[in-house]
Design a protein around this motif. Structure first.
Motif, PDB file in Angstrom:
ATOM      1  N   PHE A  18       0.839  -1.203   0.000  1.00 17.73           N
ATOM      2  CA  PHE A  18       0.000   0.000   0.000  1.00 17.73           C
ATOM      3  C   PHE A  18       0.876   1.256   0.000  1.00 17.73           C
ATOM      4  CE2 PHE A  18      -3.075   2.949   2.225  1.00 17.73           C
ATOM      5  CZ  PHE A  18      -3.883   3.104   1.108  1.00 17.73           C
ATOM      6  N   VAL A  21       2.080   1.916  -3.512  1.00 14.36           N
ATOM      7  CA  VAL A  21       1.027   2.502  -4.373  1.00 14.36           C
ATOM      8  C   VAL A  21       0.961   4.006  -4.128  1.00 14.36           C
ATOM      9  CG1 VAL A  21      -1.459   2.561  -4.852  1.00 14.36           C
ATOM     10  CG2 VAL A  21      -0.341   0.387  -4.492  1.00 14.36           C
ATOM     11  N   LEU A  25       2.162   6.959  -6.831  1.00 15.06           N
ATOM     12  CA  LEU A  25       1.185   7.919  -7.353  1.00 15.06           C
ATOM     13  C   LEU A  25       1.528   9.356  -6.930  1.00 15.06           C
ATOM     14  CD1 LEU A  25      -2.208   5.994  -7.333  1.00 15.06           C
ATOM     15  CD2 LEU A  25      -0.460   6.092  -9.057  1.00 15.06           C
TER      16      LEU A  25
ATOM     17  N   LEU B 127      -4.879  11.791  -8.068  1.00 14.15           N
ATOM     18  CA  LEU B 127      -4.145  10.523  -7.990  1.00 14.15           C
ATOM     19  C   LEU B 127      -4.072  10.011  -6.551  1.00 14.15           C
ATOM     20  CD1 LEU B 127      -1.282  11.198 -10.524  1.00 14.15           C
ATOM     21  CD2 LEU B 127      -2.696   9.159 -10.528  1.00 14.15           C
ATOM     22  N   LEU B 128      -4.040  10.946  -5.601  1.00 10.10           N
ATOM     23  CA  LEU B 128      -3.989  10.541  -4.187  1.00 10.10           C
ATOM     24  C   LEU B 128      -5.264   9.807  -3.793  1.00 10.10           C
ATOM     25  CD1 LEU B 128      -2.438  13.417  -2.053  1.00 10.10           C
ATOM     26  CD2 LEU B 128      -1.643  11.077  -2.271  1.00 10.10           C
ATOM     27  N   ALA B 131      -5.187   6.437  -5.142  1.00 16.26           N
ATOM     28  CA  ALA B 131      -4.289   5.572  -4.366  1.00 16.26           C
ATOM     29  C   ALA B 131      -4.970   5.128  -3.070  1.00 16.26           C
ATOM     30  CB  ALA B 131      -3.002   6.325  -4.047  1.00 16.26           C
ATOM     31  N   ALA B 132      -5.658   6.074  -2.415  1.00 18.14           N
ATOM     32  CA  ALA B 132      -6.301   5.748  -1.127  1.00 18.14           C
ATOM     33  C   ALA B 132      -7.382   4.692  -1.304  1.00 18.14           C
ATOM     34  CB  ALA B 132      -6.898   7.011  -0.521  1.00 18.14           C
ATOM     35  N   GLN B 134      -7.272   2.205  -2.998  1.00 14.49           N
ATOM     36  CA  GLN B 134      -6.695   0.854  -3.109  1.00 14.49           C
ATOM     37  C   GLN B 134      -6.514   0.221  -1.728  1.00 14.49           C
ATOM     38  OE1 GLN B 134      -6.822   0.090  -6.251  1.00 14.49           O
ATOM     39  NE2 GLN B 134      -7.147   2.260  -6.690  1.00 14.49           N
ATOM     40  N   LEU B 135      -6.868   0.977  -0.694  1.00 10.76           N
ATOM     41  CA  LEU B 135      -6.796   0.464   0.681  1.00 10.76           C
ATOM     42  C   LEU B 135      -7.583  -0.844   0.809  1.00 10.76           C
ATOM     43  CD1 LEU B 135      -6.016   1.201   3.688  1.00 10.76           C
ATOM     44  CD2 LEU B 135      -8.276   2.193   3.878  1.00 10.76           C
ATOM     45  N   ILE B 378      -5.366   3.476 -12.875  1.00  9.23           N
ATOM     46  CA  ILE B 378      -3.906   3.414 -12.799  1.00  9.23           C
ATOM     47  C   ILE B 378      -3.496   2.796 -11.461  1.00  9.23           C
ATOM     48  CG2 ILE B 378      -1.789   4.817 -12.775  1.00  9.23           C
ATOM     49  CD1 ILE B 378      -3.242   6.858 -14.539  1.00  9.23           C
ATOM     50  N   GLY B 379      -4.161   3.231 -10.385  1.00 12.94           N
ATOM     51  CA  GLY B 379      -3.833   2.734  -9.044  1.00 12.94           C
ATOM     52  C   GLY B 379      -4.022   1.234  -8.924  1.00 12.94           C
TER      53      GLY B 379
END
Lengths: 122, 392
Positions: A18, A21, A25, B127-128, B131-132, B134-135, B378-379
């Protein structure tokens, strides 16, 4: 039985995975911001040159200010110009025919036998 | 008379086991969901039909035993595509594309050709949020491993939280091919249920005031930026994470074809013909892996439960990070766009828009939500690459 019984490797994959990732990003955020800055800097000097002649012809005094207008003001300017043309009788004549012809071509030279055969006889 | 008896004996009805009958009924249910309820019909319909075909007794279209032998190192047919071509049925041969990881990449190419990354380029902070979201993948990975799945299986189950069907199939075909059927069906079913799963979580984690936040209009993005974006992303992500290269590379190739404007024919082919053909093959063959013996067991039920946890955690991750960003940033973000960080393009973005308009009908969040939404694609591809590197 709690999550603590899960072995260390699983925790490692979870944390590192994680984290990676997020880090990757974040790197992309900086790259995109940099890209945006570079592109806007490269594009900036070209804009006044292209806009100058057209704007000068209409309103010479307001030309430099018009170039700096934000994108929000553009639609207002377009509407104002359309109203000006309409009320001064300068609006172009439009055809009264409202039928819309379907010009979509469903065939291409790759799938239409008829199209290919016609071409051969030319 | 003997011939007639033989004919009756060869009928599927006479050879059907109850498990196969149950799977056929399940396929009918999925077909009903696809046709009547229109839940992801483009994928659910071929998946359900593949499930029907594979469970028909004596039809011989898909042979699970061939694929078990394909994975068995002690068997002579280990990793032998020749054996599959020689002894397999139609669906076995089409399944080679899944096994070799070809179809998910081709689908990503089509997705790239249909996606506008403009909102993401205009607001890179999205993008953040991607990404989050994907938790959910990593928390589900942890939970699945705790519940007794091996790390490779747990990683494949976790990727359901990415809400990205092709990525789920790509990773599962590499890490845990025996779980491909249940995972693919869970991934696509939950993607179709995004409008049902996400809103309660979004409402529970935000206040009325937060949901009504109006965001500043995005800046226009130049064509040059849109052309450089796919090239730069492919180079950087693939150099850092080579295992993510097939997915990211194909996604960005499709997008470059769309944005550069000089290969219009290729772009249209990727968006339409190629995409549609691959969707048919992928759906049919993924459905075909759902045979009675692999599907009707306790593991499948656990996967379906873990899948919903993954989706929920992903949604929560995006919303909570958006709230956290509001604490530090001057320009307020509507936290509802965080939920779009799970891929499910563009349905997750539409859900953000709908929930936002419930509070403030004059609020248009769709374009703002498209940023985290495509960032989620993307993530999830990056997360899949990381799991493949660490568990493969």
């Amino acid at each position: 039985m709690t999550l603590l019984t899960v072995n260390g490797f699983t925790w490692l994959v979870t944390g590192v995975g994680f984290g990676m990732v997020i880090v990757l990003l974040i790197v992309l955020i900086f790259i995109l911001k940099g890209l945006g800055a570079v592109v806007s800097r490269l594009a900036a000097p070209k804009a006044p040159k292209a806009a100058k002649p057209a704007v000068q012809a209409a309103q010479p005094a307001a030309a430099p200010a018009a170039v700096k207008e934000s994108s929000d003001e553009m639609p207002v300017a377009a509407i104002a110009m359309a109203l000006h043309l309409y009320f001064n009788g300068a609006h172009d004549e439009e055809p009264t025919q409202i039928t819309i012809k379907n010009v979509e071509r469903r065939y291409s030279p790759w799938n239409s036998k008829l199209y290919g055969m016609n071409n051969l006889h030319r | 008379m003997e011939a007639i008896i033989e004919f009756f004996k060869s009928m599927g009805f006479m050879n059907m086991e109850w498990q196969q009958g149950l799977m056929i009924l399940l396929s009918f249910f999925l077909l009903w969901l696809a046709i009547k309820k229109q839940y992801e019909p483009l994928l659910l319909l071929p998946i359900a039909f593949g499930m029907l075909l594979t469970n028909l007794p004596h039809a011989g279209m898909f042979h699970n035993e061939l694929w078990v032998a394909f994975l068995d190192e002690t068997n002579a047919a280990y990793h032998s595509y020749g054996t599959i071509m020689k002894e397999g049925g139609l669906l076995d041969i089409l399944y080679i594309g899944v096994k070799a990881g070809i179809y998910p990449c081709l689908i990503f190419m089509g997705v790239g050709a249909m996606t506008d990354f403009g909102p993401l380029i205009a607001n890179p902070k999205s993008l953040l949020l991607g990404a989050a979201a994907q938790l959910g993948i990593f928390i589900t990975f942890l939970c699945a491993n705790w519940m007794g799945f091996s790390p490779a299986e747990a990683g494949s189950i976790g990727i359901i939280g990415g809400a990205d069907g092709p990525t789920s199939i790509f990773l599962t075909s590499k890490l845990a091919p025996h779980l491909l059927g249940p995972i693919a069906i869970a991934a696509y079913s939950y993607m179709a249920l995004v409008p049902v799963i996400q809103p309660p979580i979004m409402r529970a984690l935000t206040t009325k005031k937060e949901r009504a936040i109006k965001m500043k209009q995005l800046r226009p993005v130049s064509k040059t930026e849109k052309i450089i974006f796919p090239i730069a992303i492919t180079a950087i992500v693939s150099l850092i994470l080579p295992d993510a290269a097939p997915l990211i590379g194909c996604l960005m190739l499709g997008n470059l074809a769309k944005e550069c404007g000089v290969v219009d024919r290729l772009s249209k082919t990727m968006q339409n013909e190629l995409m549609n053909i691959v969707v048919i093959f992928l759906g049919l063959t993924v459905g075909a892996t759902a045979t009675a013996d692999t599907f009707l067991n306790i593991k499948t039920l656990m996967i379906l439960c873990m899948g919903i946890v993954a989706f929920g955690m992903g949604t929560a991750g995006g919303v909570l990070l958006a709230k956290l960003m509001n604490v530090f940033s001057k320009e307020k973000i509507n936290p509802l766009i965080g939920s779009a960080g799970v891929s499910a393009v563009p349905m997750a973005a539409r859900v953000s828009q709908t929930v936002g308009q419930e509070e403030n009908p004059g609020n248009f969040l769709l374009m703002h939500a498209m940023g985290p939404n495509v960032a989620g694609v993307i993530g999830s591809a990056v997360a899949a690459g990381i799991l493949l590197t660490m568990l493969g």
